[in-house]
Enzyme design. Structure first.
Site, short mmCIF file in Angstrom:
data_model
loop_
_atom_site.label_atom_id
_atom_site.label_comp_id
_atom_site.label_asym_id
_atom_site.label_seq_id
_atom_site.Cartn_x
_atom_site.Cartn_y
_atom_site.Cartn_z
N VAL A 13 0.88 -1.20 0.13
CA VAL A 13 0.05 0.02 0.16
C VAL A 13 0.91 1.29 -0.20
O VAL A 13 0.54 2.41 -0.59
CB VAL A 13 -0.96 0.08 1.21
CG1 VAL A 13 -1.95 1.36 1.21
CG2 VAL A 13 -1.96 -1.17 1.14
N LYS A 104 -5.61 -2.46 10.36
CA LYS A 104 -6.93 -2.81 11.00
C LYS A 104 -6.35 -3.58 12.13
O LYS A 104 -7.27 -3.62 12.95
CB LYS A 104 -7.74 -3.83 10.22
CG LYS A 104 -7.12 -5.02 9.39
CD LYS A 104 -6.78 -4.68 7.99
CE LYS A 104 -6.28 -5.90 7.38
NZ LYS A 104 -5.91 -5.90 6.03
N GLU A 128 -10.11 5.37 6.86
CA GLU A 128 -10.78 4.79 5.74
C GLU A 128 -10.00 3.39 5.05
O GLU A 128 -10.80 2.51 4.60
CB GLU A 128 -11.25 5.91 4.59
CG GLU A 128 -11.77 5.78 3.55
CD GLU A 128 -13.16 5.65 3.91
OE1 GLU A 128 -13.68 4.33 3.82
OE2 GLU A 128 -13.94 6.66 4.21
N VAL A 131 -10.65 -0.51 6.49
CA VAL A 131 -11.95 -1.53 6.12
C VAL A 131 -12.32 -1.46 4.71
O VAL A 131 -12.78 -0.26 4.29
CB VAL A 131 -13.38 -1.35 7.32
CG1 VAL A 131 -14.03 -2.32 7.04
CG2 VAL A 131 -12.64 -1.11 8.72
N GLY A 133 -11.04 -1.54 1.87
CA GLY A 133 -9.96 -0.66 0.91
C GLY A 133 -10.37 0.32 0.25
O GLY A 133 -10.57 1.54 0.77
N ILE A 135 -13.45 1.21 -0.86
CA ILE A 135 -14.98 1.76 -0.73
C ILE A 135 -15.04 2.75 0.47
O ILE A 135 -14.27 2.64 1.49
CB ILE A 135 -15.74 0.44 -0.29
CG1 ILE A 135 -15.38 -0.61 -1.13
CG2 ILE A 135 -17.28 0.84 -0.19
CD1 ILE A 135 -16.37 -2.14 -0.57
N GLU A 189 -1.82 -15.03 1.12
CA GLU A 189 -0.45 -15.12 1.65
C GLU A 189 -0.20 -16.55 1.80
O GLU A 189 -0.83 -17.28 1.77
CB GLU A 189 -0.51 -14.39 2.93
CG GLU A 189 -1.20 -13.13 3.12
CD GLU A 189 -0.55 -11.91 3.69
OE1 GLU A 189 0.66 -12.19 4.28
OE2 GLU A 189 -0.96 -10.98 3.44
N ASP A 200 -8.72 -11.54 10.39
CA ASP A 200 -8.79 -10.56 9.62
C ASP A 200 -10.25 -9.61 9.69
O ASP A 200 -10.49 -8.56 9.81
CB ASP A 200 -8.14 -10.51 8.03
CG ASP A 200 -8.26 -9.15 7.60
OD1 ASP A 200 -7.51 -8.30 7.71
OD2 ASP A 200 -8.95 -8.95 6.43
N LYS A 204 -11.86 -5.89 11.27
CA LYS A 204 -12.67 -4.96 10.56
C LYS A 204 -13.97 -4.76 11.17
O LYS A 204 -14.38 -3.90 11.30
CB LYS A 204 -12.68 -5.39 9.12
CG LYS A 204 -11.26 -5.37 8.38
CD LYS A 204 -11.28 -6.02 6.88
CE LYS A 204 -9.98 -6.01 6.40
NZ LYS A 204 -9.87 -6.64 5.29
#
Lengths: 422, 422
Positions: A13, A104, A128, A131, A133, A135, A189, A200, A204
């Site tokens: 990212v 997260k 933002e 959670v 990505g 959206i 992964e 995960d 979130k």
């Protein structure tokens, strides 16, 4: 107006954010009159300097240079994980910086403390990107739905598990083949535990719980079940019954009670969530007075997520309204008290009296059967029996299941998947 | 902080906004520390005073009292239509008030002038409620996707027409029966022309065009086709071919060119838009770098829309960042130059040589056929012939259609519906 930021962490990212800012910051300036300037990028891995150089960004391996730069107003943390991200964010807040993060796991575990600290020092944490990505879900809930009560949340929050379940159904392959395929495509992964086990998704869900209800639940108290137990057969049978299997994060507010859960769930085909395929994410909200809403898009991927990071940087520069959520008077519900309908699959020996024995146990636990299908014999001598129940209490179901799996006619363990009727 | 507002127009959305603020303003205060106070509500219809009284709000039939109240900072215009809404908003801006409006017809026609004026006087126009009611779409695009290029928009922006098409397919009834059903349920007006003809969808598309591309198109220049020509048969045949018929607003940016259209469209089943049923609205965006996104929710209904109105009031109080969009260097595309695949339906006499004649004309216009199905004879002696074409130019298709409909073997007029491949 010029906004100077520092970026810590040039992984997936982080490097995408550099690329995105290089490509789209003129668009941002045209739309908002804001010029975003990356003053310094930091990564412990010296080799990442090449990425920074590619976009003409100053680079350091010394995080204190970013934290102590008085010109840097906002620090973008894209390291992930608890430490050292936690210490860096804490120090940055204490030094008067705003934070933008996609982390997260950190927020789910230490969010309460970090948001408290941010409020104390009068700074903001933009999350933002943490959670769903790309959206704009956090902004939609906190600002777009500012006057709405959120009554229910149903989220497909993890692209890896959604892809695996989707592939199992589409190609009729088992869990481990679908996982290998996901790994080959880069959607899972090498060590996929966090995704597969539902952790995960749980992380979130905790962030959404804070946002919608002001409650940071203890992670251990939220029932969490991953997807590794799902058999391809279940997906096929569910489809025949007009359902898709999805790993859902569920939150339901019922007065003082908050029911939070993560588990594989049968979603009726035709419901908007049933059509969310491949690695996509989606969140379905039941609200008052805005009614039901669905937000759908890419939940991962560096470039997609970078748009959420940049949106936070811009929002933070132009206002400061992501106020701390007040804790509401809410009690977490234990899953044992939750009622739902169930899909059940037993692998039974093909002999008389099996159904009688199973249904007697169910009846004794107040569980009534809505439909039964006995499938063709397969896998040597076992016969799959599929049942749909009427609404039953989880604790009753668990007790019934324990007793059923002890029957000599049943190949243990039997499968249950909760059905949501939305 | 206390925010004093005036509301003009106590129709459906106006009275729902009073109710919503009565029920949810304490939630807003808790979340944002903002207290919204309705200083004065206005409607020319004296009888509406009862609604105001019910919520303890001061009422007047004299709009100048609202426009001239120095304590009122923001005026919420919920009259609808061009006049007198236009004059009131203009006067309010000149008197230094911010505006919140749900008025899509007004913005589509005079938005350019009003936003220009707002910028000149340093005030804002909030218009979240004007497109897709309860869905926080305007905020998501303008703030959440602030760093994104919008490449394509596909919108189901009108609940009435979506309901009619949905019911025609679900119950196998014709257009006029479905319309009557919609009117009975309150989903269509007695004079449904604005909805049925696609004008309401066009108005909303114009607002999205401004938001995404900085372009206010002339309404007359956007190809607009309503749903009254859609036959129930088309919906059935499309379904057999794995498509649903939806009235779409379409915007595609291709370099300097902008392709804007409103027309019934075949959407492949499985695409998220195909599942948008009943009166729901949804917008599908193809963006860079955020990828594709879908926003889904209630597009109408007073209470649902009031949440968008309140969100605008809050956003306007806490910042002022809904900046004017800059006009981009863009040329509107004429639909005659657009290429797409087509669904075609001919009603042919059941005699030899029909297919040969039709396909000869198509070939002469460079249109090649992907599939043909001849249906059972129905309605006296006509045989429905369904074709799917490969991509063809609209002008070629129109020419072919003119010639085909002149054939003596064809019961004119034939049907075409454009297919979007997304």
């Amino acid at each position: 107006m010029v906004k100077k930021i520092g970026i810590i962490g040039l992984g997936n990212v982080g490097s995408a954010t550099l690329k995105s800012l290089a490509e789209y910051s003129s668009l941002v300036s045209r739309r908002t009159s804001l010029k975003i300037e990356i003053k310094l990028a930091c990564d412990l891995r010296k080799g990442k300097g090449k990425i920074a150089a590619k976009y003409g960004v100053a680079f350091t391996t010394d995080v204190s240079k970013v934290l102590n730069d008085p010109q840097i107003d906002t620090i973008v943390e894209l390291i992930g994980g608890i430490e050292p991200a936690y210490s860096f964010i804490k120090e940055a807040l204490l030094k008067g910086k705003n934070i933008v993060t996609a982390n997260k796991a950190l927020l789910a575990e230490r969010g309460q403390e970090l948001f408290f600290l941010a409020r104390k020092v009068g700074k903001n944490i933009g999350f933002e990107a943490s959670v769903c990505g790309a959206i704009p879900l956090i902004k939609s809930i906190s600002e777009g739905l500012v006057s709405c009560e959120i009554k229910k949340i149903y989220g497909i929050l993890n692209g890896t598990t959604n892809y695996i379940l989707y592939k199992m159904g589409q190609e009729k392959i088992d869990f481990s083949s679908a996982l290998r395929r996901a790994q080959k495509k880069g959607f899972a992964e090498k060590k996929p535990h966090f995704d597969i086990s539902g952790i995960d998704t749980l992380n979130k869900l905790c962030i959404l719980s804070y946002l919608c209800f002001g409650v940071w639940p203890s992670l251990k108290r939220v029932y969490t079940e991953g997807i590794s137990k799902i058999d391809m057969l279940d997906i096929v049978y569910a489809e025949e019954l007009n359902y898709r299997v999805k790993l859902l994060a569920i939150a339901k507010r019922q007065g003082k009670f908050l029911d939070l859960r993560v588990h594989p769930t049968l979603v009726p085909i035709g419901h908007p969530l049933s059509g969310v395929s491949s690695t996509y994410n989606a969140v379905y909200l039941d609200t008052q007075p805005a009614g039901d809403l669905l937000f759908y898009g890419r939940g991962a991927g560096g470039m997609a997520t970078s748009s959420a990071v940049i949106s936070d940087i811009v929002s933070m520069s132009l206002d400061s309204k992501i106020s701390e959520r007040k804790k509401e008077n809410i009690i977490l519900k234990n899953i044992t008290t939750v009622r739902s309908r169930y899909y059940m699959r037993f692998m039974a020996y093909d002999e008389p009296g099996v159904l009688a024995k199973v249904s007697k146990i169910l009846a004794s636990q107040h569980i009534s059967i809505a439909s039964v299908t006995q499938k063709e014999k397969l896998r040597r001598k076992f016969v799959p029996v599929i049942m749909i129940t009427h609404a039953a209490k989880e604790s009753d179901m668990q007790k019934a299941l324990l007793r059923i799996d002890k029957l000599s006619v049943i190949k243990s363990p039997s499968q249950i998947i909760r059905i949501e009727d939305f």
